[in-house]
Structures are given as C-alpha cells and as structure tokens.
Design a protein around this motif. Structure first.
Motif, PDB file in Angstrom:
ATOM      1  N   LYS B  15     -48.178  36.964  86.104  1.00 27.89           N
ATOM      2  CA  LYS B  15     -48.212  35.467  86.557  1.00 27.89           C
ATOM      3  C   LYS B  15     -48.069  35.102  87.885  1.00 27.89           C
ATOM      4  O   LYS B  15     -47.326  35.578  88.710  1.00 27.89           O
ATOM      5  CB  LYS B  15     -47.774  35.095  85.137  1.00 27.89           C
ATOM      6  CG  LYS B  15     -47.214  33.779  85.070  1.00 27.89           C
ATOM      7  CD  LYS B  15     -46.139  33.109  84.680  1.00 27.89           C
ATOM      8  CE  LYS B  15     -45.862  31.748  84.923  1.00 27.89           C
ATOM      9  NZ  LYS B  15     -45.144  31.577  83.741  1.00 27.89           N
ATOM     10  N   GLY B  16     -49.002  34.244  88.126  1.00 34.15           N
ATOM     11  CA  GLY B  16     -48.697  33.484  89.493  1.00 34.15           C
ATOM     12  C   GLY B  16     -49.210  33.928  90.605  1.00 34.15           C
ATOM     13  O   GLY B  16     -49.259  33.355  91.407  1.00 34.15           O
ATOM     14  N   ALA B  77     -52.294  32.441  89.076  1.00 33.91           N
ATOM     15  CA  ALA B  77     -52.903  33.137  87.291  1.00 33.91           C
ATOM     16  C   ALA B  77     -51.878  32.517  86.979  1.00 33.91           C
ATOM     17  O   ALA B  77     -50.637  32.682  86.633  1.00 33.91           O
ATOM     18  CB  ALA B  77     -53.445  34.429  87.302  1.00 33.91           C
ATOM     19  N   GLN B  78     -52.247  31.899  85.505  1.00 28.95           N
ATOM     20  CA  GLN B  78     -51.467  31.353  83.845  1.00 28.95           C
ATOM     21  C   GLN B  78     -51.644  32.508  83.198  1.00 28.95           C
ATOM     22  O   GLN B  78     -52.919  33.220  82.941  1.00 28.95           O
ATOM     23  CB  GLN B  78     -51.645  30.194  84.232  1.00 28.95           C
ATOM     24  CG  GLN B  78     -51.630  29.573  85.297  1.00 28.95           C
ATOM     25  CD  GLN B  78     -50.371  29.289  85.392  1.00 28.95           C
ATOM     26  OE1 GLN B  78     -49.140  29.261  84.686  1.00 28.95           O
ATOM     27  NE2 GLN B  78     -50.488  29.399  86.594  1.00 28.95           N
ATOM     28  N   GLU B  79     -50.907  32.921  82.025  1.00 27.66           N
ATOM     29  CA  GLU B  79     -51.047  33.567  81.538  1.00 27.66           C
ATOM     30  C   GLU B  79     -52.051  33.328  79.858  1.00 27.66           C
ATOM     31  O   GLU B  79     -52.533  34.091  79.643  1.00 27.66           O
ATOM     32  CB  GLU B  79     -49.324  33.526  80.027  1.00 27.66           C
ATOM     33  CG  GLU B  79     -48.422  34.513  80.635  1.00 27.66           C
ATOM     34  CD  GLU B  79     -47.623  34.034  80.028  1.00 27.66           C
ATOM     35  OE1 GLU B  79     -46.521  33.808  80.065  1.00 27.66           O
ATOM     36  OE2 GLU B  79     -47.456  35.616  78.881  1.00 27.66           O
ATOM     37  N   GLU B  80     -52.575  31.863  79.782  1.00 29.06           N
ATOM     38  CA  GLU B  80     -53.313  31.624  79.212  1.00 29.06           C
ATOM     39  C   GLU B  80     -54.670  31.584  79.929  1.00 29.06           C
ATOM     40  O   GLU B  80     -56.006  31.319  78.843  1.00 29.06           O
ATOM     41  CB  GLU B  80     -53.141  30.109  78.895  1.00 29.06           C
ATOM     42  CG  GLU B  80     -53.651  28.563  80.306  1.00 29.06           C
ATOM     43  CD  GLU B  80     -51.490  29.096  80.544  1.00 29.06           C
ATOM     44  OE1 GLU B  80     -50.923  29.719  80.270  1.00 29.06           O
ATOM     45  OE2 GLU B  80     -51.072  27.445  81.391  1.00 29.06           O
ATOM     46  N   SER B 107     -55.979  39.672  82.302  1.00 32.15           N
ATOM     47  CA  SER B 107     -55.045  39.864  81.996  1.00 32.15           C
ATOM     48  C   SER B 107     -54.365  39.647  82.408  1.00 32.15           C
ATOM     49  O   SER B 107     -53.748  39.938  84.107  1.00 32.15           O
ATOM     50  CB  SER B 107     -54.882  41.764  81.158  1.00 32.15           C
ATOM     51  OG  SER B 107     -53.986  41.782  80.356  1.00 32.15           O
ATOM     52  N   VAL B 108     -53.188  38.085  82.227  1.00 34.99           N
ATOM     53  CA  VAL B 108     -52.434  38.352  83.302  1.00 34.99           C
ATOM     54  C   VAL B 108     -50.982  38.516  82.489  1.00 34.99           C
ATOM     55  O   VAL B 108     -50.764  38.319  81.602  1.00 34.99           O
ATOM     56  CB  VAL B 108     -52.976  36.029  83.269  1.00 34.99           C
ATOM     57  CG1 VAL B 108     -51.761  35.689  83.739  1.00 34.99           C
ATOM     58  CG2 VAL B 108     -53.586  35.941  83.630  1.00 34.99           C
ATOM     59  N   LEU B 109     -49.896  38.788  83.274  1.00 42.68           N
ATOM     60  CA  LEU B 109     -49.631  39.906  82.664  1.00 42.68           C
ATOM     61  C   LEU B 109     -47.782  38.688  82.215  1.00 42.68           C
ATOM     62  O   LEU B 109     -47.848  38.475  83.947  1.00 42.68           O
ATOM     63  CB  LEU B 109     -48.698  40.936  82.906  1.00 42.68           C
ATOM     64  CG  LEU B 109     -50.029  42.222  83.201  1.00 42.68           C
ATOM     65  CD1 LEU B 109     -49.976  43.486  83.772  1.00 42.68           C
ATOM     66  CD2 LEU B 109     -50.316  42.529  80.867  1.00 42.68           C
ATOM     67  N   PRO B 110     -46.868  38.834  81.910  1.00 44.76           N
ATOM     68  CA  PRO B 110     -46.016  37.857  82.367  1.00 44.76           C
ATOM     69  C   PRO B 110     -44.415  37.935  83.374  1.00 44.76           C
ATOM     70  O   PRO B 110     -44.864  38.972  83.677  1.00 44.76           O
ATOM     71  CB  PRO B 110     -45.067  37.830  80.684  1.00 44.76           C
ATOM     72  CG  PRO B 110     -45.714  39.309  80.230  1.00 44.76           C
ATOM     73  CD  PRO B 110     -46.619  38.953  80.823  1.00 44.76           C
TER      74      PRO B 110
END
Lengths: 114, 110
Positions: B15-16, B77-80, B107-110
C-alpha cells in the motif's frame, strides 16, 4: 436500470449434448458481444451483433457454435455436440454502439462439460 | 496477427507504493486500447480507454505507439485496487472485435 443479465449462471452438461446460453443486454444497447473465458485467460472474442445481424462472427471456433439475436435485444449462444474443451465461462457484453465502445459485461455463465 | 500481452500474471505491491501493469500489443492498424478491471465477485468493467485520456481512480495509461505499449500506472496503490486487470485492443475490421490480454492480478498488501 438493470445491467446485462445472463442465464443460467451455471450449466453442467454431458459431452455430446446441446446447450443454449441466454443474454439480456441493457435496454437500448444495439451492440452485443459474446466472449469465452477459460481458466487463467482473458476473454476471447466469439461474435459481435449490431442490431439483429452478426457483424463479426470471426471468433466462433467452429460450426458447432452459433448465436442469434432475432429481435435485436436478447441473444442466445447455441453449442451443439458439446466437448469437454468447451468448458469455460461464457461472457456477454453490450454497448450503445454508434461510436460508443464501452462494453458492459454480464456475470457470465459457467459451462462445465463432463 | 493481432495480439495483446501482459507479461505479469501476478503483481504484488505494498500500500502506498507505485504500481505499473504492463501491456504490449501487436496490430498493424490504428489501435484503440482499453483497460478493464474485475474486482472480487464483481463483473468485468471498463477502467479507462486511451482516447479519453482520463485518470480514473488515480490510474492513468499512455499509448506509446513506438513501443506498442499501453501500461497502466498509479503513483500510490491502495488496498481496494486489488483486482484482475485486463488490457484490451479494439480491432475495427468490418465489426468491432476486441482482443483481450491474459490479465494481471494485482495484490496490494497492507
């Protein structure tokens, strides 16, 4: 307004049988497309209708596949003598046509040929 | 023959982080290209098309005819954003025939 709908959502049949898959496009959309999507692949173009006529059927894999759209709205994809290799998700999409190329997809019909 | 390639089946980013989903095409005519997205348990839907030159949900894509590419980019990038992304080429012969790439799962990981 409802989106594109497809019935059935799932169809299991035996090799050699005949199947029909139905697509209800968005009201007023003149263009209608059928695609086939196998596991791990992108949608594969089958046929495109503009109104009642098939403007491009170059993607139909063989003469076992046929599609109609007799009144320019609902379309039926027909597969004769099904084979195991026909197992896939069959997607339908519609668009306004007339220069608008945004396609609105249905949820698909998952066909399994045993 | 007309073809669309997406070299990555799976792309994972945090993410980000910036993200770039690659798309290359082969077509002798004047191309019209699209990105479609499919979120989990949802239908395939249009994300953006090159002719409108829009930014949708922070994504942009530029058509590079010299490199025959139409890469999709987002700076953060955002998780959604986690979804399947398909690049598509419209071939306007006597109809409107679309060629889709095989897709990239982001796949965007937290």
């Amino acid at each position: 307004g409802a989106g594109v709908s497809q019935t059935p959502s799932n169809k299991v049949t035996e090799k050699g049988k005949y199947v029909e898959l139905r697509c209800d496009p968005i009201s007023g959309h003149t263009a209608l497309y059928w695609y086939r999507q196998s596991l791990g692949q992108g949608p594969e173009f089958l046929i495109y209708f503009q109104g009642t006529g098939a403007a491009d059927d170059s993607g139909l894999p063989n003469d076992r596949f046929f599609a109609v759209r007799p009144e320019g709205s609902v379309s039926t994809l027909k597969i004769q003598r099904t084979e195991r290799g026909d197992s896939a998700v069959y997607l339908c999409a519609s668009s306004l046509g007339q220069g608008s190329n945004e396609q609105f997809f249905g949820p698909g019909t998952r066909l399994t040929v045993l | 023959a007309q073809r669309v390639t997406q070299p990555e089946k799976l792309l994972s980013v945090f993410k980000g982080a910036p993200v770039e989903l690659k798309c290359n095409y082969s077509y002798s005519g004047s191309p019209e290209l699209f990105w479609y997205v499919q979120y989990s348990r949802q239908r395939l839907q249009l994300l953006l098309r090159h002719i409108s030159r829009e930014s949708i949900k922070g994504f942009t894509a530029d058509l590079n005819k010299g490199e025959t590419s139409f890469h999709l980019k987002k700076p953060f990038a955002q998780e959604e954003d986690s979804a399947m992304y398909y690049c598509a080429l419209m071939i306007d012969n006597y109809g409107q025939n679309f060629v889709f790439g095989p897709g990239t799962r982001l796949s965007v990981l937290p």
